[in-house]
Design an enzyme around this catalytic site. Structure first.
Site, PDB file in Angstrom:
ATOM      1  CB  CYS A  94     -51.997  50.501 -52.145  1.00 44.08           C
ATOM      2  SG  CYS A  94     -50.628  51.203 -51.305  1.00 44.08           S
ATOM      3  NE  ARG A 128     -45.615  52.878 -44.650  1.00 49.48           N
ATOM      4  CZ  ARG A 128     -45.251  52.053 -45.751  1.00 49.48           C
ATOM      5  NH1 ARG A 128     -44.238  51.940 -46.284  1.00 49.48           N
ATOM      6  NH2 ARG A 128     -46.298  51.321 -46.053  1.00 49.48           N
ATOM      7  CG  HIS A 195     -55.739  51.103 -47.728  1.00 48.77           C
ATOM      8  ND1 HIS A 195     -54.673  51.553 -47.696  1.00 48.77           N
ATOM      9  CD2 HIS A 195     -55.744  51.119 -46.184  1.00 48.77           C
ATOM     10  CE1 HIS A 195     -54.119  51.741 -46.531  1.00 48.77           C
ATOM     11  NE2 HIS A 195     -54.845  51.390 -45.604  1.00 48.77           N
TER      12      HIS A 195
END
Lengths: 245, 459
Positions: A94, A128, A195
């Site tokens: 990320c 997002r 993740h």
């Protein structure tokens, strides 16, 4: 046999359970009788990668990324670039993945120069990109495996011409939600948006990293197969859920 | 503010919807208010006028702290109501106010204890007109829903701007919460905290949600840590530091797995306080509750009495008479979960452990937080944990987490079915500790109540 792990910026890039990746690597080494040590390099400390086999960089918050820019400029960026060219094994996630690229441009158009070790860049968006993911990646032996994880980012990353992605998106957004690519694979650097943390539920991928790092140091690495039924079940449970949806 | 025709209409609709919900055996804690608010957008503003309200927000401890304040109100005989069901968004708060109003909008009780979601604080505070606002703490929590911590902080800050008359009870030990006092607010501030941690020395948490100064970004130094990033912080560069606490735990005199006794200082002096709940984080809740209750005029003696007899519920250290005694401890995020695991280390007997992990929207859809919680704390207890169950939508993830925490995988039973899990637990004779996420707690409680009796969640 010992593997030396360096965790860069554990003080600020630690948002999404990335310490779980380190725990996973160390346990899988220890179950095979291989020692490991972790050096934590925080903001303001010197980064020396000359004796490091595997570098991990996690993801962080925007506020925290601001702390990092001046610190990167004080020598760490140069160290990272040369270690990567030298073939060090890196797992970057990320924010840590974005950081290795050329630059990050916020959606308001403000540009921050990053490490520049990889030929990719990231542009902030107001979307997002969030949720559980399945990516397909090709093993070194040519076989295909899946990676399951969770992504949560608003930056859209674009790879330069000729730069290899780590995987292809099956479910989720990946690098930018547009071109179907996910992450990057350059020399021994593995960059990803996944993740969750990434490694515990993707033991095949974890072992690929460990093998890469061990082979670089010791020339060869025989990893004894482990009983991965718990890991595989967690992996498969997510595949079943996402493929059904 | 006057009650308008629109408001009366909204009140009637809300009450009717609630009645229908209850007939259908639903909670009806949020939906009626949501509709009512559509009919009359400033309904809460109109109803909250004249009610002395304590609002409680922050990441962890909202419910426990609210129940403690309630207990103090009850002990002092104040007529009050509270949103006890956990419906803490605008819709839930509106429903609660309507249910405590007459058909024409006159409030039946003059005090309220309202738990408020930290993201909703931005819009709720302005309409709620609280007399006192408690901010418990700020930790990383459900990043998929709340976004980053600084974003949550600005939501609360914006909410506070609408109510300059409210007294703020702020956690002095949380550098993020304390920063709310930064920008020249008109509000009176009451600080609470732990002056130091007696007993077991605590090391700085490896994982901090606030390692660097929120003002100048230099790394904090600490005189002491209580847990996570809480403690005696100070910034060596700009001087930002932990404020002195008005309500402070000066020393922990004793602490076991069911209660604590502390030396407590409030503006009236220093006294011994018994908190009828275990764990350090409940000392923060107790100090916050005392600060809030005393701010609306409850006497220190009554506060002490309330805290010493307090029994929480609704999955927060809640006891159930099944197996050899069952205690449920809600876990939602790394900081709270690590505290629950710390608490288990204080249990000096064999027990059965259950961890239930869901990833529905109220839990947070990203379960990566379980890797930031200190499940390694269970490793030294592994001989005492006689059986380990994992359950919930993400039971498989939890099993992997426990395996990597060093617990033998062969000792872990995956039981995804809540009904079967409760049946299995009923056969146990050892004490049982259940660590569920929010929706898992609702499911489990429902199942336990159905099979063994007890109160529905909205009661």
């Amino acid at each position: 046999m010992e593997l030396k792990i360096c965790h860069l910026y554990p003080d600020v890039l630690n948002l999404y359970g990335d310490t779980g990746n380190i725990l996973c690597m160390r346990q899988r080494l220890s179950w095979r009788g291989i020692d490991s040590g972790v050096t934590r390099v925080c903001v303001g400390e010197t980064l020396d990668l000359s004796d490091c086999d595997l570098l991990l960089i996690g993801g962080g918050q925007d506020f925290e990324q601001e702390v990092l820019l001046p610190d990167l400029c004080s020598g760490k960026a140069e160290t990272l670039r040369s270690a990567i060219e030298d073939g060090i094994c890196v797992l970057a996630i990320c924010g840590g993945y974005q950081m290795l690229g050329q630059y990050y441009e916020t959606w308001q158009g403000l540009r921050c120069d990053f490490v520049g070790a990889l030929d990719l860049y990231t542009v902030g968006s107001q979307q997002r990109m969030i949720g559980n993911t399945v990516y397909r990646f090709r093993n070194t032996d040519g076989s295909e495996s899946s990676i399951v994880g969770f992504e949560n980012h608003s930056g859209k990353t674009w790879l330069a011409e000729g730069v290899e992605p780590l995987a292809r998106v099956e479910v989720g957004f990946g690098n930018n939600g547009e071109d179907g690519t996910e992450g990057v694979h350059y020399r021994n650097v593995f960059g990803t948006y996944s993740h969750g943390p990434l490694l515990p539920k993707n033991p095949v991928f974890c072992d690929l990293l460990l093998r890469t790092a061990l082979e670089r140091r010791y020339g060869k690495a025989d990893l004894i197969p482990l009983d991965d039924s718990a890991e595989q079940e967690a992996h498969d449970a997510m595949l079943r859920r996402l493929r059904k949806a | 503010m006057r009650i308008s025709f629109r408001a009366v209409l909204a009140i009637w609709v809300c009450k009717l919807l609630r009645m229908v919900s209850r007939l259908l055996h639903r909670g009806g804690t949020a939906m009626p208010g949501r509709i009512a608010q559509k009919l009359c957008p400033d309904l809460l503003s109109r109803l909250s006028w004249g009610v002395t309200t304590v609002a409680v927000t922050g990441t962890n401890g909202k419910t426990t702290c609210s129940r403690m304040i309630e207990e103090a109100f009850r002990e002092s005989g104040l007529p009050y109501f509270a949103n006890r069901s956990g419906a803490n968004l605008m819709s839930g708060v509106v429903t609660e106010f309507v249910m405590n109003a007459s058909a024409f909008g006159r409030m039946k009780k003059s005090y309220a204890v309202i738990e408020c979601d930290e993201a909703a604080a931005r819009t709720v505070f302005g309409q709620l007109h609280p007399s006192v606002i408690v901010v418990t703490n700020l930790f990383r929590d459900q990043l998929d829903r709340y976004g980053e911590i600084t974003h949550t902080l600005s939501n609360i800050r914006e909410g506070i701007r609408h109510v300059p008359d409210a007294v703020l009870c702020l956690n002095a030990d949380c550098s993020l919460t304390a920063s709310l006092a930064d920008d020249g607010l008109a509000n009176r501030i009451v600080w609470y905290g732990l002056d130091a941690l007696a007993g077991r020395p605590q090391t700085a948490s490896v994982l901090s949600d606030a390692s660097h100064c929120i003002r100048c970004k230099a790394e904090y130094e600490y005189d002491y840590h209580t847990y996570a990033h809480l403690g005696g912080f100070r910034c060596p560069k700009c001087g930002y530091h932990r404020p002195d606490a008005d309500f402070a735990v000066e020393e922990i005199l004793s602490m076991d797995d069911s209660s604590s006794s502390v030396r407590f200082r409030d503006p009236s002096g220093v006294s011994t306080l018994k908190v009828n709940l275990p764990a350090v984080y409940n000392l923060y809740n107790a100090a916050a509750a005392a600060a809030a209750a005393e701010s609306v005029g409850v006497s220190p003696e009554i506060c002490r009495q309330a805290l010493s007899g307090f029994a929480c519920g609704f999955g927060r250290m809640e006891n159930f008479p099944i197996a050899g005694g069952t205690r449920m401890i809600l876990v939602k995020n790394p900081a709270g979960c690590t505290q629950a695991l710390e608490y288990l280390s204080t249990v000096q007997k064999d027990f059965v452990l259950v961890v239930c992990l869901n990833d529905r929207s109220a839990d947070g859809t990203d379960v990566s937080w379980i890797w930031d919680a200190g499940f390694e704390l269970l490793q030294p207890l592994k001989d005492r944990i006689k059986r380990l169950y994992v359950s919930g939508d993400r039971a498989a993830d939890m099993r992997v987490r426990l395996k990597y925490a060093g617990l033998p995988d062969s000792n872990i039973t995956v039981q995804a079915d809540t009904g079967k899990l409760v049946e299995a637990l009923r056969q146990e004779t050892l004490p049982v500790f259940i660590l569920p996420t929010y929706t898992a707690m609702l499911d489990l409680r429902g199942e336990i109540v159905r099979r063994c009796g007890g109160a529905e969640f909205w009661e």
